[in-house]
Design a protein around this motif. Structure first.
Motif, PDB file in Angstrom:
ATOM      1  N   SER A 183       7.838 -11.289  21.926  1.00  0.00           N
ATOM      2  CA  SER A 183       6.916 -11.528  23.037  1.00  0.00           C
ATOM      3  C   SER A 183       5.469 -11.227  22.640  1.00  0.00           C
ATOM      4  N   LEU A 184       5.288 -10.491  21.544  1.00  0.00           N
ATOM      5  CA  LEU A 184       3.953 -10.167  21.028  1.00  0.00           C
ATOM      6  C   LEU A 184       3.560 -11.040  19.836  1.00  0.00           C
ATOM      7  N   GLY A 185       4.402 -12.009  19.500  1.00  0.00           N
ATOM      8  CA  GLY A 185       4.105 -12.909  18.396  1.00  0.00           C
ATOM      9  C   GLY A 185       4.608 -12.448  17.045  1.00  0.00           C
ATOM     10  N   LEU A 186       5.367 -11.357  17.021  1.00  0.00           N
ATOM     11  CA  LEU A 186       5.953 -10.895  15.758  1.00  0.00           C
ATOM     12  C   LEU A 186       7.296 -11.595  15.547  1.00  0.00           C
ATOM     13  N   PRO A 187       7.718 -11.774  14.307  1.00  0.00           N
ATOM     14  CA  PRO A 187       8.928 -12.555  14.025  1.00  0.00           C
ATOM     15  C   PRO A 187      10.223 -11.780  14.256  1.00  0.00           C
ATOM     16  N   GLN A 242      19.614  -2.660  10.114  1.00  0.00           N
ATOM     17  CA  GLN A 242      18.251  -2.880   9.655  1.00  0.00           C
ATOM     18  C   GLN A 242      17.904  -4.363   9.707  1.00  0.00           C
ATOM     19  N   SER A 243      16.617  -4.642   9.660  1.00  0.00           N
ATOM     20  CA  SER A 243      16.127  -6.014   9.610  1.00  0.00           C
ATOM     21  C   SER A 243      14.824  -6.018   8.834  1.00  0.00           C
ATOM     22  N   THR A 244      14.684  -6.952   7.906  1.00  0.00           N
ATOM     23  CA  THR A 244      13.443  -7.138   7.168  1.00  0.00           C
ATOM     24  C   THR A 244      13.093  -8.617   7.215  1.00  0.00           C
ATOM     25  N   THR A 245      11.881  -8.913   7.653  1.00  0.00           N
ATOM     26  CA  THR A 245      11.441 -10.295   7.799  1.00  0.00           C
ATOM     27  C   THR A 245      10.079 -10.460   7.143  1.00  0.00           C
ATOM     28  N   TYR A 246       9.918 -11.531   6.403  1.00  0.00           N
ATOM     29  CA  TYR A 246       8.620 -11.877   5.841  1.00  0.00           C
ATOM     30  C   TYR A 246       7.998 -12.948   6.735  1.00  0.00           C
ATOM     31  N   PHE A 247       6.703 -12.825   7.009  1.00  0.00           N
ATOM     32  CA  PHE A 247       6.024 -13.871   7.761  1.00  0.00           C
ATOM     33  C   PHE A 247       4.593 -14.028   7.273  1.00  0.00           C
ATOM     34  N   ALA A 248       4.086 -15.243   7.380  1.00  0.00           N
ATOM     35  CA  ALA A 248       2.720 -15.544   6.957  1.00  0.00           C
ATOM     36  C   ALA A 248       2.229 -16.738   7.760  1.00  0.00           C
ATOM     37  N   ALA A 249       0.951 -16.777   8.018  1.00  0.00           N
ATOM     38  CA  ALA A 249       0.308 -17.911   8.672  1.00  0.00           C
ATOM     39  C   ALA A 249      -1.185 -17.809   8.422  1.00  0.00           C
ATOM     40  N   GLU A 250      -1.825 -18.953   8.327  1.00  0.00           N
ATOM     41  CA  GLU A 250      -3.278 -18.982   8.099  1.00  0.00           C
ATOM     42  C   GLU A 250      -4.020 -18.197   9.182  1.00  0.00           C
ATOM     43  N   SER A 251      -3.505 -18.231  10.407  1.00  0.00           N
ATOM     44  CA  SER A 251      -4.206 -17.612  11.534  1.00  0.00           C
ATOM     45  C   SER A 251      -4.025 -16.094  11.612  1.00  0.00           C
ATOM     46  N   LEU A 252      -3.121 -15.541  10.824  1.00  0.00           N
ATOM     47  CA  LEU A 252      -2.864 -14.100  10.895  1.00  0.00           C
ATOM     48  C   LEU A 252      -3.939 -13.300  10.178  1.00  0.00           C
ATOM     49  N   THR A 253      -4.308 -12.211  10.794  1.00  0.00           N
ATOM     50  CA  THR A 253      -5.202 -11.252  10.149  1.00  0.00           C
ATOM     51  C   THR A 253      -4.552  -9.884  10.273  1.00  0.00           C
ATOM     52  N   ASP A 254      -5.015  -8.947   9.458  1.00  0.00           N
ATOM     53  CA  ASP A 254      -4.499  -7.582   9.568  1.00  0.00           C
ATOM     54  C   ASP A 254      -4.710  -7.055  10.988  1.00  0.00           C
ATOM     55  N   ALA A 264       4.080 -12.806  -2.219  1.00  0.00           N
ATOM     56  CA  ALA A 264       5.459 -12.294  -2.264  1.00  0.00           C
ATOM     57  C   ALA A 264       6.325 -13.245  -3.078  1.00  0.00           C
ATOM     58  N   GLU A 265       7.382 -12.707  -3.651  1.00  0.00           N
ATOM     59  CA  GLU A 265       8.282 -13.523  -4.471  1.00  0.00           C
ATOM     60  C   GLU A 265       8.729 -14.758  -3.677  1.00  0.00           C
ATOM     61  N   GLY A 266       8.605 -15.933  -4.291  1.00  0.00           N
ATOM     62  CA  GLY A 266       9.065 -17.165  -3.662  1.00  0.00           C
ATOM     63  C   GLY A 266       8.070 -17.803  -2.706  1.00  0.00           C
ATOM     64  N   THR A 267       6.845 -17.282  -2.623  1.00  0.00           N
ATOM     65  CA  THR A 267       5.847 -17.881  -1.731  1.00  0.00           C
ATOM     66  C   THR A 267       4.846 -18.670  -2.555  1.00  0.00           C
ATOM     67  N   ARG A 268       4.002 -19.416  -1.852  1.00  0.00           N
ATOM     68  CA  ARG A 268       3.031 -20.254  -2.576  1.00  0.00           C
ATOM     69  C   ARG A 268       1.887 -19.399  -3.143  1.00  0.00           C
ATOM     70  N   GLU A 269       1.245 -19.920  -4.147  1.00  0.00           N
ATOM     71  CA  GLU A 269       0.147 -19.208  -4.810  1.00  0.00           C
ATOM     72  C   GLU A 269      -0.973 -18.927  -3.811  1.00  0.00           C
ATOM     73  N   GLY A 270      -1.454 -17.703  -3.833  1.00  0.00           N
ATOM     74  CA  GLY A 270      -2.558 -17.315  -2.960  1.00  0.00           C
ATOM     75  C   GLY A 270      -2.147 -16.903  -1.550  1.00  0.00           C
ATOM     76  N   GLU A 271      -0.861 -16.967  -1.233  1.00  0.00           N
ATOM     77  CA  GLU A 271      -0.426 -16.633   0.129  1.00  0.00           C
ATOM     78  C   GLU A 271      -0.384 -15.122   0.338  1.00  0.00           C
ATOM     79  N   ARG A 272      -0.932 -14.693   1.442  1.00  0.00           N
ATOM     80  CA  ARG A 272      -0.870 -13.286   1.833  1.00  0.00           C
ATOM     81  C   ARG A 272      -0.085 -13.228   3.135  1.00  0.00           C
ATOM     82  N   GLY A 273       0.948 -12.412   3.141  1.00  0.00           N
ATOM     83  CA  GLY A 273       1.796 -12.316   4.327  1.00  0.00           C
ATOM     84  C   GLY A 273       2.154 -10.876   4.621  1.00  0.00           C
ATOM     85  N   TYR A 274       3.195 -10.723   5.405  1.00  0.00           N
ATOM     86  CA  TYR A 274       3.572  -9.396   5.898  1.00  0.00           C
ATOM     87  C   TYR A 274       5.086  -9.231   5.871  1.00  0.00           C
TER      88      TYR A 274
END
Length: 191
Positions: A51-55, A76-88, A171-181
């Motif tokens: 509901s807060l936009g987290l995956p 436990q749960s571990t999720t990777y997420f990334a988007a151009e619109s995300l900021t810290d 992160a492993e398996g992501t595109r070059e230059g991608e920063r995610g969480y």
């Protein structure tokens, strides 16, 4: 005078029994009802986070070692997420909001022992600072995390849980230059 020889088989048996008793004293007898409460707690956290936009991610049994998966009630749960619109800042606003909604008991930077105060703005600021530093690339580039803990009391028992976010560059398996969480959550049987 006779030379005595140790009874090797008996010594090994005693050592094996001692080891078994030591290991069994650390074992937790799993409770299927409490295990389901642990799993459902993560489901509820994920609904609130969504509901807060987290995956949301898959929820798995916590296994310290491959042979002890059934020896606890934790999930436990571990999720990777990334988007151009995300900021810290947007990620930190969401994680701090989630912590407040879930009545956190402690909120802090991952590398710090002392919890932060209750002011949401300073919590967000500390979170942003923690997530802002990545060194290198790949999974080893993970930033310091930002984590909160909380608990929920049920008739079956108390479920303690932790929720954490880290930033990562390429992160492993992501595109070059991608920063995610990485968005991590886990339940445990102790405070």
């Amino acid at each position: 005078m006779a030379i005595s020889t140790p009874i090797v088989g008996f010594g090994r048996a005693v050592a094996l029994v001692g080891l078994a008793l030591t290991l069994s004293s650390c074992a937790v007898i799993p409770d299927p009802k409490l295990a389901e409460v642990h799993r459902n707690t993560l489901v509820e956290i994920q609904k609130e986070a969504s509901s807060l936009g987290l995956p949301s991610g898959s929820i798995d049994k916590s296994c310290a070692m491959p042979f002890d998966c059934s020896a606890n009630n934790a999930y436990q749960s571990t999720t990777y997420f990334a988007a151009e619109s995300l900021t810290d800042e947007t990620v930190c606003e969401a994680i701090v909001d989630l912590a407040h909604r879930l009545n956190y008991t402690s909120i802090r930077r991952d590398f710090e022992i002392e919890p932060l105060g209750s002011d949401a703005e300073s919590q967000i600021s500390e979170c942003v600072d923690a997530l802002s530093k990545n060194h290198g690339s790949g999974n080893s580039s993970q930033s310091e995390g930002f984590v909160f803990t909380a608990e929920k009391v049920f008739t079956e028992g108390t479920v303690y849980f932790a929720v954490q976010v880290n930033s990562v560059f390429e992160a492993e398996g992501t595109r070059e230059g991608e920063r995610g969480y990485y968005f991590l959550m886990s339940t445990r049987e102790y405070e």
